[in-house]
Structures are given as C-alpha cells and as structure tokens.
Write a protein that holds these residues in place. Structure first.
Motif, PDB file in Angstrom:
ATOM      1  N   ILE A   1       0.870  -1.167   0.000  1.00 12.09           N
ATOM      2  CA  ILE A   1       0.000   0.000   0.000  1.00 12.09           C
ATOM      3  C   ILE A   1       0.908   1.219   0.000  1.00 12.09           C
ATOM      4  O   ILE A   1       1.623   1.471   0.976  1.00 12.09           O
ATOM      5  N   ARG A   2       0.906   1.959  -1.086  1.00 12.46           N
ATOM      6  CA  ARG A   2       1.767   3.137  -1.194  1.00 12.46           C
ATOM      7  C   ARG A   2       1.137   4.311  -0.452  1.00 12.46           C
ATOM      8  O   ARG A   2      -0.066   4.469  -0.437  1.00 12.46           O
ATOM      9  N   GLY A   3       1.977   5.160   0.150  1.00 11.26           N
ATOM     10  CA  GLY A   3       1.468   6.322   0.847  1.00 11.26           C
ATOM     11  C   GLY A   3       1.075   6.000   2.285  1.00 11.26           C
ATOM     12  O   GLY A   3       1.252   4.877   2.766  1.00 11.26           O
ATOM     13  N   PRO A   4       0.543   6.981   3.011  1.00 10.19           N
ATOM     14  CA  PRO A   4       0.187   6.758   4.421  1.00 10.19           C
ATOM     15  C   PRO A   4      -0.900   5.701   4.548  1.00 10.19           C
ATOM     16  O   PRO A   4      -1.866   5.683   3.791  1.00 10.19           O
ATOM     17  N   HIS A   5      -0.739   4.805   5.509  1.00 17.23           N
ATOM     18  CA  HIS A   5      -1.729   3.751   5.704  1.00 17.23           C
ATOM     19  C   HIS A   5      -1.560   3.136   7.087  1.00 17.23           C
ATOM     20  O   HIS A   5      -0.487   3.216   7.693  1.00 17.23           O
ATOM     21  N   ALA A   6      -2.630   2.546   7.571  1.00 15.07           N
ATOM     22  CA  ALA A   6      -2.580   1.787   8.810  1.00 15.07           C
ATOM     23  C   ALA A   6      -2.248   0.337   8.502  1.00 15.07           C
ATOM     24  O   ALA A   6      -2.487  -0.143   7.389  1.00 15.07           O
ATOM     25  N   HIS A   7      -1.707  -0.366   9.479  1.00 12.96           N
ATOM     26  CA  HIS A   7      -1.448  -1.790   9.336  1.00 12.96           C
ATOM     27  C   HIS A   7      -2.746  -2.564   9.539  1.00 12.96           C
ATOM     28  O   HIS A   7      -3.569  -2.216  10.380  1.00 12.96           O
ATOM     29  N   GLY A   8      -2.898  -3.625   8.726  1.00 11.06           N
ATOM     30  CA  GLY A   8      -4.058  -4.482   8.855  1.00 11.06           C
ATOM     31  C   GLY A   8      -3.659  -5.861   9.343  1.00 11.06           C
ATOM     32  O   GLY A   8      -2.547  -6.336   9.078  1.00 11.06           O
ATOM     33  N   TYR A   9      -4.575  -6.535  10.033  1.00 14.45           N
ATOM     34  CA  TYR A   9      -4.263  -7.810  10.682  1.00 14.45           C
ATOM     35  C   TYR A   9      -5.368  -8.836  10.436  1.00 14.45           C
ATOM     36  O   TYR A   9      -6.524  -8.481  10.195  1.00 14.45           O
ATOM     37  N   VAL A  10      -4.995 -10.106  10.496  1.00 15.90           N
ATOM     38  CA  VAL A  10      -5.973 -11.197  10.434  1.00 15.90           C
ATOM     39  C   VAL A  10      -5.682 -12.170  11.585  1.00 15.90           C
ATOM     40  O   VAL A  10      -4.535 -12.303  12.013  1.00 15.90           O
ATOM     41  N   PRO A  11      -6.711 -12.858  12.093  1.00 15.69           N
ATOM     42  CA  PRO A  11      -6.494 -13.843  13.153  1.00 15.69           C
ATOM     43  C   PRO A  11      -6.040 -15.177  12.567  1.00 15.69           C
ATOM     44  O   PRO A  11      -6.643 -15.679  11.613  1.00 15.69           O
ATOM     45  N   ILE A  12      -4.977 -15.727  13.101  1.00 16.65           N
ATOM     46  CA  ILE A  12      -4.439 -17.003  12.615  1.00 16.65           C
ATOM     47  C   ILE A  12      -4.262 -17.950  13.810  1.00 16.65           C
ATOM     48  O   ILE A  12      -3.747 -17.553  14.856  1.00 16.65           O
ATOM     49  N   GLN A  13      -4.671 -19.181  13.604  1.00 16.64           N
ATOM     50  CA  GLN A  13      -4.521 -20.189  14.650  1.00 16.64           C
ATOM     51  C   GLN A  13      -3.050 -20.527  14.849  1.00 16.64           C
ATOM     52  O   GLN A  13      -2.340 -20.872  13.905  1.00 16.64           O
ATOM     53  N   ARG A  14      -2.591 -20.405  16.073  1.00 17.34           N
ATOM     54  CA  ARG A  14      -1.225 -20.761  16.437  1.00 17.34           C
ATOM     55  C   ARG A  14      -1.268 -21.663  17.666  1.00 17.34           C
ATOM     56  O   ARG A  14      -1.601 -21.192  18.762  1.00 17.34           O
ATOM     57  N   GLY A  15      -0.984 -22.951  17.475  1.00 17.28           N
ATOM     58  CA  GLY A  15      -1.060 -23.865  18.604  1.00 17.28           C
ATOM     59  C   GLY A  15      -2.482 -23.941  19.126  1.00 17.28           C
ATOM     60  O   GLY A  15      -3.431 -24.194  18.390  1.00 17.28           O
ATOM     61  N   SER A  16      -2.647 -23.673  20.413  1.00 20.73           N
ATOM     62  CA  SER A  16      -3.967 -23.759  21.025  1.00 20.73           C
ATOM     63  C   SER A  16      -4.708 -22.432  21.025  1.00 20.73           C
ATOM     64  O   SER A  16      -5.821 -22.341  21.537  1.00 20.73           O
ATOM     65  N   GLY A  17      -4.082 -21.408  20.471  1.00 17.50           N
ATOM     66  CA  GLY A  17      -4.712 -20.089  20.484  1.00 17.50           C
ATOM     67  C   GLY A  17      -4.706 -19.430  19.127  1.00 17.50           C
ATOM     68  O   GLY A  17      -4.206 -19.960  18.136  1.00 17.50           O
ATOM     69  N   VAL A  18      -5.291 -18.228  19.086  1.00 16.92           N
ATOM     70  CA  VAL A  18      -5.354 -17.423  17.866  1.00 16.92           C
ATOM     71  C   VAL A  18      -4.654 -16.102  18.138  1.00 16.92           C
ATOM     72  O   VAL A  18      -4.857 -15.480  19.187  1.00 16.92           O
ATOM     73  N   ARG A  19      -3.816 -15.677  17.208  1.00 20.03           N
ATOM     74  CA  ARG A  19      -3.173 -14.374  17.369  1.00 20.03           C
ATOM     75  C   ARG A  19      -3.281 -13.592  16.080  1.00 20.03           C
ATOM     76  O   ARG A  19      -3.457 -14.162  14.993  1.00 20.03           O
ATOM     77  N   LEU A  20      -3.169 -12.265  16.205  1.00 13.65           N
ATOM     78  CA  LEU A  20      -3.242 -11.400  15.036  1.00 13.65           C
ATOM     79  C   LEU A  20      -1.909 -11.398  14.303  1.00 13.65           C
ATOM     80  O   LEU A  20      -0.846 -11.249  14.912  1.00 13.65           O
TER      81      LEU A  20
END
Length: 383
Positions: A234-253
C-alpha cells in the motif's frame, strides 16, 4: 445627534447583536455536539472491535474527518485521516460503473450472455447475463469458499501468490450453480465480478484496471486511489491491517498489510482513501458518470427482497433518508461508503478490525448518525 439619542441607538444595536449572537452560539454548540458524537462513535468501534478507524463526512458546506485508535499495534502512532486502505468489494461499484458506461456507449448489452463475450467460461454461460453478474442473481458459485481463509494457518501460504481470474473462476465452476435458473434468486458471488473484469477487457482491449483508471480515477482526480494488480504494498500513508491465525492452542493477530491482491481481482483489489470514495460516490450519484436511466438501473434490486442493484447497495436511515453505496471486506481492512441519492452528502468509514467483536452494528449506527444528526444548515464543517 443628541446624546440621549446616541445612547438609545447604541442600546438598540447591542440588543440586535445579542439577538443574532444567541442562535449563532446555539448553532455552534449543536455542531460541536455533533462532531463529538461522531468522535465517540469511532472510539466505541476501536474500543470493542478495531485497531484503528477513520471517518470522512462531506456535504455542500464542507466536511469533517476523524480518527481513532492506532495505525500499528504496539505503537502510539495515530491513524492518519488521509490514510489509504484496501476497499474490498467497493471495487465492485467501480467495475459496475465502467460496465454501465460501456452499455451507454452501445459496446455491450446488459442482457448479453456470458457466452457472447466469454464463450465456454461457464457451463451455463448461454443462460447468464451481464445484468445478472452485476446484481448477484447469476447463481455462479463464489470461489472464496474454495480457498483457505483465516484463521486457518494455510491462508498465509498464499499471501504473496499471484492468482489469475481464470484460475479462480475455474475453482468456482467445478461446483454446481448456487441456484437455478439464473435470475431467480440472489447469492453474493465474487466470481461474477471476475467475469465482468474479463468482459470489460474483451470489449475494450484493455484491462478493467486500465479502464477504471482512465474513465474514473483520472477524470475525478482520485489521487489516493489505485489498482495494485499483483503488488503487495500500500503506497502512501496507511494503517497496518491484521488477520487472526490459529497458532497452537490459540489465535493471534498476524500483520497482513502486505499481500498480493490478485486473489480479489475485479471483485475487490482496489486501494483508496475516504476522501476519494466520497468524491467518487458524489460524482456517481450526482449523474456525472453514467446516464440517468442506467443510474436508475443501478438502484433497482435484482430480486424484490434485496437491497442490491447493479454494483450498488442501499440502506434506509432512521430519519427516512435512503443512502446508496457499498461496503468492502478485504480481510485486514473493512470499509463502508454511502451517499445520499442527490449526491450532496457522503459518509465513508474504514477500519482495521481486531476480531474481538463484529463492528457492523456499531458502524451502521455511526453511518445513521452522520446522515441523520446533521450539523446546522449553512454551518461550516471545516476540514
């Protein structure tokens, strides 16, 4: 003039100024309360379901921009009101606009079948029309359920993969139609817009991206809007975007700011800003991009119980004002952009979800407030 008369005149003028000042102060207080209400609405969203959010409201008197939350997890960096973001399915409204411009030029017909332009692309392409692709009444299966999606870890394996429209369409059509016959029901299909992108290229000899660029982006001077194709950035000013991903027994962004948007293609690849989306919708609803009879067709439902026409959806506000536009889900970015029918007022909201909760109801309430709880007539929003 005698001294007593001078005193009387001054007293009269002071009284008159006070009479004018009182409503002016009341209007200013009303406008301030309105802005505070919008700011609080954004804060409510980031407190329950988003990392960061921004909002841009425009009307004939000016506009207001607000932000909330942070641009990147683990920092205090504020979200820029001018930030660019992935607009997801709002891309469909751009694609639909170009398709209708080609129809206005008699270069294609809305009742042309898919086989007319893309012979063999669909098993039943002789029965499905351009109009049905536009309003999601084609029954063409959506390809997205055939792909790994968050929170599946396999999703990340494809984040930089380049997909062709043909590849994605083929993944979809190995499945039976969602319903038959075409035109008898509604089912949202990203595949339909991949086909429309191919039809635009067949008609014009240029990609749908080139046509959007030359027909919409450049004429409207949408300087923050682009079609990245296969570029992950994404060129220019922008915020970071995240998705939830399963890691082991939990979910992290997981940070998904950089991704190859070819997986969304003509159904959702575009990047834009809130200002640009407001300008685009003002031009579209104001009649500057397609002729009136085709704009009316955009606002006509494909089936009677749906609020979706030809690349355009609508909602009725609590104050009885119907607003038109679209919303977009680009996984790590979500956006909503709507305008009044006369094109005089626009509201765009974009956020980076954190998946703690569903922001839809809060966003709908904030959009409603922006359209219904308006600042005083003639008041200046500022910028």
């Amino acid at each position: 003039m005698k001294m007593k008369r001078v005193h009387r005149v001054l007293a009269t003028m002071t009284t008159a100024l006070a009479v004018f000042a009182a409503p002016t102060a009341a209007l200013a207080a009303s406008d301030t309360a309105h802005r505070v209400g919008l700011e609080e609405g954004l804060d409510d969203i980031t407190s329950t379901s988003a990392v960061g959010a921004l909002m841009d409201v425009r009307d004939e008197h000016g506009g207001w921009r607000g932000t909330s939350g942070v641009a990147e997890l683990g920092t205090t960096q504020k979200v820029s009101a001018h930030a660019r973001f992935r607009i997801g399915s709002i891309t469909k409204t751009f694609v639909a606009t170009v398709t209708l411009q080609l129809a206005a030029e008699d270069r294609l017909g809305l009742d042309d079948t898919v086989d007319t332009w893309l012979p063999g692309a669909l098993p039943n392409g002789n029965k499905i029309t351009v109009r049905q692709l536009l309003n999601h009444t084609s029954g063409v299966p959506d390809y997205r359920p055939t792909l790994p999606m968050p929170p599946a870890p396999q999703f990340l394996d494809n984040r930089l993969r380049t997909w062709s429209a043909a590849d994605l369409i083929q993944r979809a059509v190995v499945n039976p139609p969602t319903f038959e016959p075409p035109g008898s029901d509604y089912a949202y299909s990203n595949t339909g817009y991949l086909l429309l992108g191919q039809i635009i290229e067949k008609v014009t000899g240029r990609s749908y991206g080139e046509e959007i660029e030359r027909r919409i982006i450049r004429p409207l001077r949408l300087h923050g809007t682009s079609l990245p194709g296969t570029s992950p950035y994404i060129r220019g000013p922008h915020a970071h975007g995240y998705v939830p991903i399963q890691r082991g027994s939990g979910v992290r962004l997981v940070d998904l700011t950089a991704m190859n948007p070819s997986v969304m293609g003509a159904g959702g690849e575009m990047i834009s800003t809130a200002r640009d989306l407001n300008r685009f919708l003002a031009a579209l609803l104001g009649g500057d991009l397609v002729p009136d009879h085709l704009l009316d067709a955009m606002k006509a439902p494909g089936v009677h119980d749906r609020k979706y026409g030809l690349g355009l959806q609508w909602q009725d506000t609590s104050c009885g004002v119907r607003v038109y536009g679209n919303d977009g889900d680009a996984l790590a970015y979500q956006s909503w952009s709507f305008s009044t029918q006369d094109g005089h007022r626009q509201v765009t909201i974009a956020l980076t979800p954190d998946f703690r909760g569903d922001p839809d109801d809060a966003v709908d309430a904030l959009v409603d407030k922006a359209f219904c709880d308006r600042p005083s007539r003639g008041a200046s929003w500022g910028t």
